[in-house]
Design an enzyme around this catalytic site. Structure first.
Site, PDB file in Angstrom:
ATOM      1  CG  HIS A 136      12.062  30.437  -2.503  1.00 11.56           C
ATOM      2  ND1 HIS A 136      11.043  31.528  -2.596  1.00 11.56           N
ATOM      3  CD2 HIS A 136      12.841  30.284  -3.990  1.00 11.56           C
ATOM      4  CE1 HIS A 136      11.452  31.750  -3.968  1.00 11.56           C
ATOM      5  NE2 HIS A 136      12.180  30.863  -4.582  1.00 11.56           N
ATOM      6  CG  HIS A 178      15.585  26.715  -3.838  1.00 10.74           C
ATOM      7  ND1 HIS A 178      16.440  27.978  -3.937  1.00 10.74           N
ATOM      8  CD2 HIS A 178      14.694  27.338  -5.178  1.00 10.74           C
ATOM      9  CE1 HIS A 178      16.783  28.779  -4.423  1.00 10.74           C
ATOM     10  NE2 HIS A 178      15.451  28.730  -5.070  1.00 10.74           N
ATOM     11  CD  GLU A 220      30.881  50.231 -15.293  1.00  6.45           C
ATOM     12  OE1 GLU A 220      31.429  49.324 -15.214  1.00  6.45           O
ATOM     13  OE2 GLU A 220      31.525  50.373 -16.230  1.00  6.45           O
ATOM     14  CG  PHE A 231      30.635  51.465 -20.456  1.00  7.22           C
ATOM     15  CD1 PHE A 231      30.413  50.478 -21.150  1.00  7.22           C
ATOM     16  CD2 PHE A 231      31.428  52.607 -20.327  1.00  7.22           C
ATOM     17  CE1 PHE A 231      31.382  50.465 -22.321  1.00  7.22           C
ATOM     18  CE2 PHE A 231      32.060  52.128 -21.042  1.00  7.22           C
ATOM     19  CZ  PHE A 231      32.789  51.147 -21.870  1.00  7.22           C
ATOM     20  CG  HIS A 283      33.520  53.274 -26.809  1.00  7.07           C
ATOM     21  ND1 HIS A 283      33.593  52.508 -26.440  1.00  7.07           N
ATOM     22  CD2 HIS A 283      33.836  53.253 -25.580  1.00  7.07           C
ATOM     23  CE1 HIS A 283      34.762  51.573 -25.592  1.00  7.07           C
ATOM     24  NE2 HIS A 283      34.944  52.769 -25.219  1.00  7.07           N
TER      25      HIS A 283
HETATM   26  C1  LIG Z   1      20.305  37.877 -10.715  1.00  6.22           C
HETATM   27  C2  LIG Z   1      19.437  35.828  -9.835  1.00  6.22           C
HETATM   28  N1  LIG Z   1      19.462  35.346 -10.973  1.00  6.22           N
HETATM   29  C3  LIG Z   1      18.991  34.299 -10.735  1.00  6.22           C
HETATM   30  C4  LIG Z   1      17.892  34.571  -9.804  1.00  6.22           C
HETATM   31  C5  LIG Z   1      16.920  33.325  -9.860  1.00  6.22           C
HETATM   32  N2  LIG Z   1      17.096  32.419  -8.033  1.00  6.22           N
HETATM   33  C6  LIG Z   1      16.181  32.612  -7.779  1.00  6.22           C
HETATM   34  S1  LIG Z   1      17.281  31.693  -5.404  1.00  6.22           S
HETATM   35  C7  LIG Z   1      17.959  30.862  -7.222  1.00  6.22           C
HETATM   36  C8  LIG Z   1      19.238  29.934  -6.813  1.00  6.22           C
HETATM   37  C9  LIG Z   1      19.638  30.301  -5.351  1.00  6.22           C
HETATM   38  O1  LIG Z   1      20.585  29.965  -4.483  1.00  6.22           O
HETATM   39  P1  LIG Z   1      20.727  30.173  -3.512  1.00  6.22           P
HETATM   40  O2  LIG Z   1      21.719  31.646  -3.226  1.00  6.22           O
HETATM   41  O3  LIG Z   1      22.297  29.452  -2.414  1.00  6.22           O
HETATM   42  O4  LIG Z   1      20.304  30.020  -2.310  1.00  6.22           O
HETATM   43  P2  LIG Z   1      19.806  28.900  -1.457  1.00  6.22           P
HETATM   44  O5  LIG Z   1      19.015  27.705  -2.223  1.00  6.22           O
HETATM   45  O6  LIG Z   1      20.318  28.457  -0.922  1.00  6.22           O
HETATM   46  O7  LIG Z   1      18.403  29.719  -0.870  1.00  6.22           O
HETATM   47  C10 LIG Z   1      18.583  31.562  -8.260  1.00  6.22           C
HETATM   48  C11 LIG Z   1      19.193  30.954  -9.315  1.00  6.22           C
HETATM   49  C12 LIG Z   1      17.626  35.289  -9.252  1.00  6.22           C
HETATM   50  N3  LIG Z   1      16.827  35.458  -8.655  1.00  6.22           N
HETATM   51  N4  LIG Z   1      18.349  36.291  -9.172  1.00  6.22           N
END
Ligand SMILES: Cc1ncc(C[n+]2csc(CCOP(=O)(O)OP(=O)(O)O)c2C)c(N)n1
Ligand SMILES: [Mg+2]
Length: 668
Positions: free
Chosen positions: A11, A259, A411, A436, A472
């Site tokens: 990234h 990204h 949680e 939970f 539960h």
């Molecule tokens: C809980 C979770 N869901 C999905 C992802 C997959 N994921 C990685 S980066 C991203 C997008 C993140 O966007 P942002 O925080 O705005 O980062 P930017 O593109 O600006 O670097 C996603 C959906 C993840 N890493 N964690």
């Protein structure tokens, strides 16, 4: 750019855009000594947007952060070498895809699942406040570190960050600063697709101080924002930074293409041209850059750490007991003689609930271990995890020295905050209903990946919950926790097993554990008649054997089903059937034993086997074999008094007896 291109994966956009922000913070503000990245009172930096890991690896490299070995020593090697960076995302590289605690020194917590980092940072900020309240004395400011977390759109969209921000505001954690990379881009495209919160207003509503920097390249404004964060009292600070993902990439800036994939050789060349950087050079660290960092963060960090070490030397003389505690805590050791605090329980047919036995053990242990602290997601009256002795106190906005945490009904944030506490070397526990645990599972999983000794107390462990009904009553939860590598689950069968479970768990230094406890009373077994509960340490042990002769059928059980199997064993004995009861509170601990021990408990020649557990039967075939019988839950539970549920779902001695008989019947 070069590392992501070389790995052909990663990234690039956010590291490019956030580089000035990270630079301003590290070079000018962060109290962190690259020569000793585990100095206890260092400021913490959390990269919550873990996908931007190359930003953190670059910082660790350029700042010259040293590697720490498992004995907490620095031997002079760099934590991240240029070669590691060239091997970004490759096997064994110190630069894995996402930052991993314990793998790369200087990384304060593992991040990648969005939102976890910011929530963990709240735990670190709590730890700083608690340690200050506990250890600081007039003239001895041993603790008072600040915690910074860098977060993106994804982190702020995730529910966990909202839980954590809400609690941080409530607790007035003014040592906490989140920096929000407001680039309005996520994977699918513009945040216009799915996110139109007014983030500033939201955080003001949480009780945070909110400030803005309109341009991520404006170092002077960034400086001012960090000064504001440091000078703000009574509330955490959010710095909203407007940035351009992939800054300087002529075709990819401000697009989601920046990204999560390499920019491409040509785009990299053009970006470098735009920066006035040698276009063909790869992995270039220009002359003077390392020296520049050394004169900024390096010099400041070295001075602050030296002052702290000198202070600690004087503290050791003035406050020897506190200094000893501080040292032990930092090394995950326990106070001398702590084990004497663990109580034992007399035989009692009426017995007591797992949660009540645990309350007694926890309260005794916490008096012996002053840095054991924790709480519940609003269920302490049910989980019985409150520390009730004099002076235990509550951790509150106005008093940061209390040891009872109130996580509220959050949680998921609780799990991450426990991780943050543990990473700061406080010994944390959190509690809730087992059902939970699902709400906090991603944080539990991270504790296991990080190998940190977080303790979870999960009560109301089965259909034994009774009238609250199927919503539960956990069914698949035990198995799903057992499925997490490195997480130790223990489901004790009586009060003395609860005591032994705490004894085992408290000694863990590198693994999280779940203590699974009953809501209902369980008889306290007569240990003069049955084997001692200390067998729990080996995961499974022979609790009862036939009066004479070798066992012909094995009855395996955990928790509330142990007394059930003892009753069945006694009935079988009257029928002349030789049964063995194996109490098996922890699969994980048993699996670690050598083969000889395992065979002594579960003799391979005895194939007639019955397991009994009020939970999903999945997995028990490992111990009962393909011809054994697993009695458990195959559906959700139901709402009724416990006695009726035991009858409906067949958790009665007669069922175990007949299953044992079936096992012994000659096969057709
Ligand atoms: C809980 C979770 N869901 C999905 C992802 C997959 N994921 C990685 S980066 C991203 C997008 C993140 O966007 P942002 O925080 O705005 O980062 P930017 O593109 O600006 O670097 C996603 C959906 C993840 N890493 N964690
Ligand atoms: Mg974004």
């Amino acid at each position: 750019m070069d590392a992501v291109q070389q790995a052909n994966s990663g990234h690039p956009g956010t590291p490019m855009a956030m580089a000035p922000v990270a630079y301003a913070l590290w070079q000018r503000h962060l109290r962190f000594d690259p020569d000793d990245p585990i100095w206890p009172n260092r400021d913490r930096f959390v990269l919550s947007m873990g996908h931007a890991s190359m930003l953190l690896y670059s910082l660790l490299h350029l700042a010259g952060v040293k590697a720490v070995n498992p004995k907490y020593e620095t031997l002079g090697d760099l934590s991240v070498s240029l070669d590691d960076i060239k091997r970004f995302r490759q096997l064994e590289s110190k630069c894995p895809g996402h930052p991993e605690y314990r793998w790369t020194s200087g990384i304060e917590t593992t991040t990648g699942p969005l939102g976890q980092g910011v929530a963990t940072s709240v735990g670190m900020a709590i730890a700083s406040k608690w340690m200050a309240a506990h250890f600081n004395r007039p003239d001895f400011p041993m603790f008072g570190f600040d915690v910074y977390a860098l977060a993106g759109d994804g982190c702020l969209m995730e529910g966990i960050s909202q839980e954590a921000a809400s609690l941080a505001g409530h607790l007035k954690l003014d040592n906490l600063c989140w920096i929000y990379d407001n680039n309005r881009i996520t994977i699918e495209g513009s945040t216009d697709l799915a996110f139109s919160d007014d983030v500033a207003t939201r955080f003001i509503g949480y009780g945070w101080n909110v400030t803005r920097v309109g341009d991520a390249n404006d170092l002077a404004m960034l400086d001012r924002a960090f000064d504001t964060a440091k000078n703000t009292t009574g509330r955490p600070t959010l710095i909203i930074v407007d940035s351009h993902i992939g800054y300087g990439a002529p075709h990819k800036q401000d697009t989601h293409a920046a990204h999560g994939e390499p920019l491409g050789e040509e785009e990299i060349r053009l970006s470098k041209r735009g920066y006035g950087w040698p276009e063909e050079a790869k992995f270039l660290v220009p002359e003077g850059v390392r020296e520049h960092f050394a004169s900024g963060i390096g010099a400041r960090g070295a001075r602050l750490r030296a002052e702290w070490v000198a202070l600690f030397e004087r503290y050791r003389k003035s406050c020897p007991a506190e200094a000893d505690a501080l040292y032990r805590m930092q090394h995950r050791e326990l106070p001398e003689g702590w084990e004497k605090a663990i109580p034992s329980f007399p035989a009692d047919a009426k017995g007591l609930a797992g949660r009540d036995a645990s309350a007694k053990v926890l309260n005794a242990a916490a008096q012996a271990i002053p840095w054991l602290m924790g709480g519940s997601a609003d269920l302490a009256p049910s989980t019985k995890t409150r520390l009730t002795f004099d002076g235990a106190g509550d951790f509150e906005a106005g008093y940061h020295g209390g040891r009872n945490m109130h996580f509220g009904i959050r949680e998921h944030a609780m799990g991450a905050i426990l991780n943050g506490l543990s990473l700061s070397k406080v010994r944390p526990y959190g509690s809730g209903f087992l059902i939970f645990s699902d709400y906090g599972r991603p944080a539990i999983r991270l504790a296991a990946i990080m190998e940190i000794p977080v303790i979870y107390v999960f009560t109301h462990d089965s259909i034994g919950v009774g009238e609250d009904g199927p919503t539960h009553q956990p069914v698949e939860h035990l198995l799903s926790l057992r499925a997490i590598p490195g997480l130790v689950t223990i489901r004790p069968g009586d009060a003395n097993e609860v005591a032994e479970a705490w004894r085992v768990i408290l000694q863990f230094r590198h693994e999280p554990a779940c203590l699974i406890l009953s809501r209902q009373a369980l008889p306290t077994l007569d240990r003069a008649k049955y084997a001692p509960a200390s067998g729990l340490a080996r995961g499974a042990y022979v609790l009862a054997d036939p009066p004479a002769g070798p066992p012909e059928v094995l009855l395996l059980a955990t928790g509330s089903e142990v007394p059930l199997c003892v009753a069945a064993h006694e009935l079988l004995d009257k029928e002349g059937v030789r049964s063995r009861v194996v109490s098996m509170p922890s699969w994980e601990l048993f699996d670690r034993q050598d083969q000889a021990y395992k065979d002594s408990v579960l003799p391979p020649s005895v194939r007639a086997r019955v397991s009994v557990e009020q939970a999903s039967t999945l997995g028990w075939e490992r111990y009962v074999g393909s011809t054994g019988r697993a009695i458990g839950m195959r559906t959700f539970g139901a709402s009724a008094p416990l006695k009726e549920l035991q009858k409906k779902f067949g958790f009665e001695p007669g069922r175990v007896v007949s299953a044992a008989r079936d096992q012994l019947a000659p096969r057709a």
